[in-house]
Design a protein around this motif. Sequence first.
Motif, short mmCIF file in Angstrom:
data_model
loop_
_atom_site.label_atom_id
_atom_site.label_comp_id
_atom_site.label_asym_id
_atom_site.label_seq_id
_atom_site.Cartn_x
_atom_site.Cartn_y
_atom_site.Cartn_z
N ALA A 242 0.83 -1.32 -0.15
CA ALA A 242 -0.03 -0.06 0.26
C ALA A 242 0.91 1.32 0.05
CB ALA A 242 -0.89 0.11 1.27
N TRP A 243 0.42 2.34 -0.65
CA TRP A 243 1.07 3.75 -0.45
C TRP A 243 0.75 4.23 0.79
CZ3 TRP A 243 4.58 5.87 -3.18
CH2 TRP A 243 4.69 7.36 -3.07
N PRO A 244 1.65 4.78 1.57
CA PRO A 244 1.41 5.35 2.98
C PRO A 244 0.24 6.39 3.02
CG PRO A 244 3.86 5.55 2.35
CD PRO A 244 3.34 4.99 1.13
N ARG A 245 -0.57 6.26 4.05
CA ARG A 245 -1.81 7.26 4.10
C ARG A 245 -1.16 8.61 4.65
NH1 ARG A 245 -5.04 5.25 8.90
NH2 ARG A 245 -6.10 7.02 8.31
N ASN A 246 -1.99 9.63 4.07
CA ASN A 246 -1.87 11.02 4.49
C ASN A 246 -0.19 11.40 4.43
OD1 ASN A 246 -4.42 10.78 4.91
ND2 ASN A 246 -4.31 11.46 7.09
N THR A 262 0.65 10.88 -5.91
CA THR A 262 0.48 9.38 -5.81
C THR A 262 1.57 8.83 -6.49
OG1 THR A 262 -1.91 9.59 -5.69
CG2 THR A 262 -1.09 7.43 -6.40
N ILE A 338 -1.35 7.70 12.55
CA ILE A 338 -1.35 7.38 11.38
C ILE A 338 0.10 6.93 10.83
CG2 ILE A 338 -1.81 8.08 8.92
CD1 ILE A 338 -4.14 9.60 10.13
N GLN A 339 0.90 7.94 11.29
CA GLN A 339 2.45 7.86 10.60
C GLN A 339 3.17 6.93 11.26
OE1 GLN A 339 2.87 9.45 7.91
NE2 GLN A 339 1.07 10.94 8.02
N GLN A 342 3.09 3.11 10.33
CA GLN A 342 3.45 2.96 8.69
C GLN A 342 4.81 3.43 8.49
OE1 GLN A 342 0.61 5.14 6.38
NE2 GLN A 342 1.51 7.02 6.78
#
Length: 772
Positions: A242-246, A262, A338-339, A342
């Motif tokens: 997955a691409w990291p959120r936010n 993106t 969030i960070q 991930q």
Amino acid sequence: MVASGLCDFCNSIDWEQILTGVFNPQSAKLEQAQLRCGEHNLGAIRSNQDTCILCGLISDASRSLKPLWPIAEFLNSPERISCAIFNRRNRLGDGALTSGISQTQFFLDQFSAELNPGFSSINLKKQEFLDSLSARGISLDSLVSTRSGLPRNDSLSCVLVLAGLAPVPPTSQTFLHLHPCRYPLPTVEDYVGDEGPFTAFPTGRIVTPEVNIRLLRKWLTTCLQTHGLACETPPWLAPRIAWPRNLRLVDVVQRCIVAAPTACPYFTLSYVWGPEQEELLHTTLQNITDLQTPGALNSHGLPKTIEDAFLLTTEMGVRYLWIDRLCVIQDSDADKAIQIPQMDLVYSSACMTIVAASGTAKDGLAGVNGTPRSISQRMARVAENLSVMDVLRLDRAYETSAWRTRGWTFQEGLCSRRTLVIAKDQVFWSCQATRCCETIAFEEFPTTVKPGDNVFSVLSGHRVFEEFGGQNFVYGELGSMVAAYNKRHLSVQGDVLNAFTGVLRRVSVNSGHDFYWGHSVSCMFDLSLAWLNIVWCYDADLFEHKVPIRRRGIHRLYAGDGSSYDVPFPSWSWLGWMHLEGITRVIPKQVNITPELNLMKLDIHGKAAPLRSSTSEELESLHPVNMYDITPSTSASWKQDTAIPPHLLHPGDGHEFRDSGRLLFWTSHAELETRDGKIYSSSVSSSGEIGDLLPLWPHQTAKPNGKRSFIVVSRKLDDFRFTNVRAERKLYVLLVEWLDLENHVAERVCTAEVDEEAWVGETREWILVTLT
């Protein structure tokens, strides 16, 4: 050929053969997988230092000899010390045959063959076959120059100079490592084109005070264009990454913070904040909007390391850079929630990680953007077209860097697909397919360090080539990762789990294991509670040795509604302790064995829930198990009903579980006598020895004595000495201290093991314990 400027001894050695020729293990008796090439008195070498350039090199290096046995008392009498020159073979390239020989196992096989002349193995026979072909000028695994079509060597000769008492054994102190070089020596500038000057071996080269960024760009470009999926999507990255959120990034062109486009290529910066961390610019809820304005970073005095990273990123042809202090809102619990979990995605999704191993945030990137660096290259000409360079300390600046001691940087290095390591005197490159450095021209000798390799037998044998790239994040390697991480330091003790979460998540993705406070709950969680810390130090060093103590920091957890709360680190987990420099047996083998006890986790309201979700799949056992006729009935004499009372169970049904880090379980408790690390029966009729306290502190440290409380956590399962798992009629117990005796709330002190039959004979009670 006799080289001018060398003494008779140095001229007597065939340097061209031992440095660039085919390694011939039949030419002399191997000693610890090395060939002895000559031996000379250190006093004579020093007397020749002004007339022989190589003796001068050896003499200068000998001034740094350590006062170790057996030469410690003779350091001021060099005539009593001898210097021996040994030659060993290190692997180059990843050919079908040479890479199929485990370097670690090959070394052990060679050692066994020296002790037992009749010993043989597949590794030895395979290498003997390759050597026989090489002696006839045939090399199945030769690397070939893409420009000249000429073959390159598939092994590198490492020439080591050792000091000891004559005859010098191959285990003596190494104080010089001579690497082959062309003469005259090429420079880094010679290698920034498509292909550097041809040599059959990776020659040393001259490094300049300013890093040649064109060489670094060549390393990256070569990887992007030729390594394919090996580096773009290595197996440990796992499918459907997955691409990291936010994700926020710094736009180094517009010098502001932006929302990441993106799937854009970006670099990450891994560095040490340093003591001035609060004084330097970092993103907050108050300034985030201003910092998103183009040119916003021009009005702030950024640390030198970050400014240098901006320039390097631009020069490498990339626009975006991730920096923790700027891309994570430092005073926002919501953003950190969030960070932080991930971090593995942030670093693994990056095109490359810049590792600032040349100081802290204020020190800059050595050799970049005018930041000074210290370069010391010592060389000597030994033949017409051949010289040698001392590379013993090639990675010393990296090994002693602050970056390598910090807890947060551990996962940042492991989770990066490509790394550019900038030390005070050297730049290293690592990706999944090759290793490079400024001092040695490894570009045309793509070589990886594999899990079965002894790093000292690959490339030039330096540890830095092992520590980046090639990770596969399998469960079986997690124990060594935990051990290595525990040697790192954290400025904020509450960060200990956050700074390792990326590693746990990557192992979980690749293996299917679920983790709880650093322990797998997918297999033998109970056994992992019996972890040990095996350390040893000299008596004289004991006062400098930090003994294990409880970690009293707090860990911040985030609830589903966005709120946060703090809990202490549990004593039962390795995360709850500091200074575990020898931690082991915290990651049991992957086998499915029904635990003796029903261990459950507690929420902050005192309600218990299973350690694993009911939807979690059972993992396959990877090792055979021998229970030796031990059945559930075996423990019936000390074990009773393990079911948790219904009123203490968490209701589930959509109710959020707010973890406390505590465990709840029924177990058997007894008070036993301890003396000098031994456990004795407290029975009047029998006061014999029935068990041992297992290692936690150095052996010189006083152990708990007197009557102590012990609780059972697991049957002893020997999963560390054999390939299979073997059950024993012994119990792993924890020595505990009661925080609340009336309610049976306890804290772990250390692990012990006791004889099961003896435990049954003690005065016991079956109690419901809360283990903090």
